[in-house]
Design a protein around this motif. Structure first.
Motif, PDB file in Angstrom:
ATOM      1  N   ALA A 203       0.830  -1.208   0.000  1.00 48.61           N
ATOM      2  CA  ALA A 203       0.000   0.000   0.000  1.00 48.61           C
ATOM      3  C   ALA A 203       0.863   1.256   0.000  1.00 48.61           C
ATOM      4  O   ALA A 203       0.521   2.258  -0.645  1.00 48.61           O
ATOM      5  CB  ALA A 203      -0.931  -0.005   1.211  1.00 48.61           C
ATOM      6  N   HIS A 204       1.980   1.214   0.709  1.00 49.41           N
ATOM      7  CA  HIS A 204       2.896   2.356   0.755  1.00 49.41           C
ATOM      8  C   HIS A 204       3.383   2.709  -0.643  1.00 49.41           C
ATOM      9  O   HIS A 204       3.377   3.888  -1.043  1.00 49.41           O
ATOM     10  CB  HIS A 204       4.078   2.025   1.669  1.00 49.41           C
ATOM     11  CG  HIS A 204       5.173   3.049   1.640  1.00 49.41           C
ATOM     12  ND1 HIS A 204       5.139   4.197   2.396  1.00 49.41           N
ATOM     13  CD2 HIS A 204       6.332   3.110   0.916  1.00 49.41           C
ATOM     14  CE1 HIS A 204       6.222   4.918   2.155  1.00 49.41           C
ATOM     15  NE2 HIS A 204       6.959   4.276   1.261  1.00 49.41           N
ATOM     16  N   MET A 206       2.035   1.833  -3.527  1.00 50.36           N
ATOM     17  CA  MET A 206       0.915   2.203  -4.388  1.00 50.36           C
ATOM     18  C   MET A 206       0.528   3.666  -4.181  1.00 50.36           C
ATOM     19  O   MET A 206       0.106   4.341  -5.117  1.00 50.36           O
ATOM     20  CB  MET A 206      -0.277   1.285  -4.127  1.00 50.36           C
ATOM     21  CG  MET A 206      -0.015  -0.178  -4.493  1.00 50.36           C
ATOM     22  SD  MET A 206       0.584  -0.407  -6.190  1.00 50.36           S
ATOM     23  CE  MET A 206      -0.869   0.083  -7.123  1.00 50.36           C
ATOM     24  N   ARG A 207       0.691   4.166  -2.957  1.00 50.94           N
ATOM     25  CA  ARG A 207       0.429   5.592  -2.714  1.00 50.94           C
ATOM     26  C   ARG A 207       1.438   6.441  -3.462  1.00 50.94           C
ATOM     27  O   ARG A 207       1.095   7.514  -3.985  1.00 50.94           O
ATOM     28  CB  ARG A 207       0.467   5.888  -1.205  1.00 50.94           C
ATOM     29  CG  ARG A 207      -0.732   5.378  -0.449  1.00 50.94           C
ATOM     30  CD  ARG A 207      -0.830   5.989   0.943  1.00 50.94           C
ATOM     31  NE  ARG A 207       0.277   5.566   1.797  1.00 50.94           N
ATOM     32  CZ  ARG A 207       0.272   4.468   2.541  1.00 50.94           C
ATOM     33  NH1 ARG A 207      -0.780   3.659   2.538  1.00 50.94           N
ATOM     34  NH2 ARG A 207       1.311   4.156   3.294  1.00 50.94           N
ATOM     35  N   PHE A 208       2.690   5.986  -3.524  1.00 48.31           N
ATOM     36  CA  PHE A 208       3.699   6.715  -4.301  1.00 48.31           C
ATOM     37  C   PHE A 208       3.309   6.758  -5.776  1.00 48.31           C
ATOM     38  O   PHE A 208       3.400   7.809  -6.425  1.00 48.31           O
ATOM     39  CB  PHE A 208       5.066   6.061  -4.140  1.00 48.31           C
ATOM     40  CG  PHE A 208       6.112   6.631  -5.063  1.00 48.31           C
ATOM     41  CD1 PHE A 208       6.770   7.825  -4.748  1.00 48.31           C
ATOM     42  CD2 PHE A 208       6.421   6.004  -6.261  1.00 48.31           C
ATOM     43  CE1 PHE A 208       7.703   8.367  -5.602  1.00 48.31           C
ATOM     44  CE2 PHE A 208       7.371   6.534  -7.130  1.00 48.31           C
ATOM     45  CZ  PHE A 208       8.024   7.715  -6.803  1.00 48.31           C
ATOM     46  N   ALA A 210       0.346   6.546  -7.091  1.00 49.88           N
ATOM     47  CA  ALA A 210      -0.842   7.385  -7.283  1.00 49.88           C
ATOM     48  C   ALA A 210      -0.503   8.862  -7.219  1.00 49.88           C
ATOM     49  O   ALA A 210      -1.175   9.693  -7.849  1.00 49.88           O
ATOM     50  CB  ALA A 210      -1.900   7.039  -6.221  1.00 49.88           C
ATOM     51  N   ALA A 211       0.559   9.212  -6.480  1.00 48.72           N
ATOM     52  CA  ALA A 211       0.908  10.624  -6.289  1.00 48.72           C
ATOM     53  C   ALA A 211       1.858  11.153  -7.332  1.00 48.72           C
ATOM     54  O   ALA A 211       2.207  12.328  -7.306  1.00 48.72           O
ATOM     55  CB  ALA A 211       1.510  10.806  -4.903  1.00 48.72           C
TER      56      ALA A 211
END
Length: 212
Positions: A203-204, A206-208, A210-211
């Protein structure tokens, strides 16, 4: 505060360009057409300026080429080394730090890296710089593994596998979308670390993504 009057737009044919304009166009040309096409006269014609504009900023064509190599090192190599050296609680987090370079071309430009490698086929000096950059990148990744308890040989081989696999992606010109690639993130992390990533790890990253 003293306010200056707005300046009139320069007329066509009298457009002033900056040093960065020359370097940016030279980089674009290197990537699209190769080093032999990075010529002062050709670049000047595209920018709509005379050769005197070039020599205002650069001593020679070689000076410009040196700046292209400096830009390549200061972006592509520095990005990998900096992320490999970042503090990380686990080796999985460390590897994901390096993965950021592969996932964001603003950090690591694969087209530029490939263009410089092609250039190295024609220049022994550039070949030496490529070899030094590969050693610098590999050493930083190897040291990352060492910090997380891997012995010298294991760290060395894992660094090679991680780095050479990625360079192979670029050399083979694979067109796999980032989204497809990160769908295998957990398996890649298991392969590169021998450890099982958590859902929070995935998840960590995947946040990168997405950003970006």
């Amino acid at each position: 505060m003293i306010m200056t009057a707005p300046q009139a737009e320069p007329v066509p044919g009298n457009i002033k360009v900056t040093r960065s304009d020359w370097i940016d166009l030279a980089l674009e040309t290197l990537i699209s057409d190769g080093i032999e096409s990075v010529r002062v006269l050709t670049l000047g014609q595209k920018l709509g300026v005379s050769r005197s504009s070039f020599y205002w900023y650069f001593e020679s064509r070689q000076d410009l080429l040196d700046q292209l190599l400096k830009h390549w090192h200061d972006t592509n190599t520095t990005a990998i080394v900096e992320r490999a050296r970042r503090p990380a609680e686990t080796i999985i987090m460390g590897v994901m730090n390096v993965f950021e370079c592969w996932a964001d071309e603003r950090l690591f430009d694969p087209r530029l890296d490939f263009a410089v490698r092609e250039w190295a086929r024609r220049s022994a000096d550039v070949r030496q710089m490529i070899d030094q950059a590969d050693d610098e990148r590999l050493s930083a990744i190897r040291d990352m593994y060492r910090r997380h308890g891997y012995d010298d040989e294991d760290a060395f081989i894992r660094a090679r596998v991680l780095y050479y696999m990625q360079i192979g992606y670029y050399v083979l010109d694979l067109k796999e979308p980032v989204e497809a690639r990160v769908s295998h993130l957990a398996a890649y992390l298991r392969s590169f670390t021998g450890q099982e990533p958590t859902k929070a790890d995935v998840a960590h990253f995947m946040r990168f993504i997405a950003a970006r």
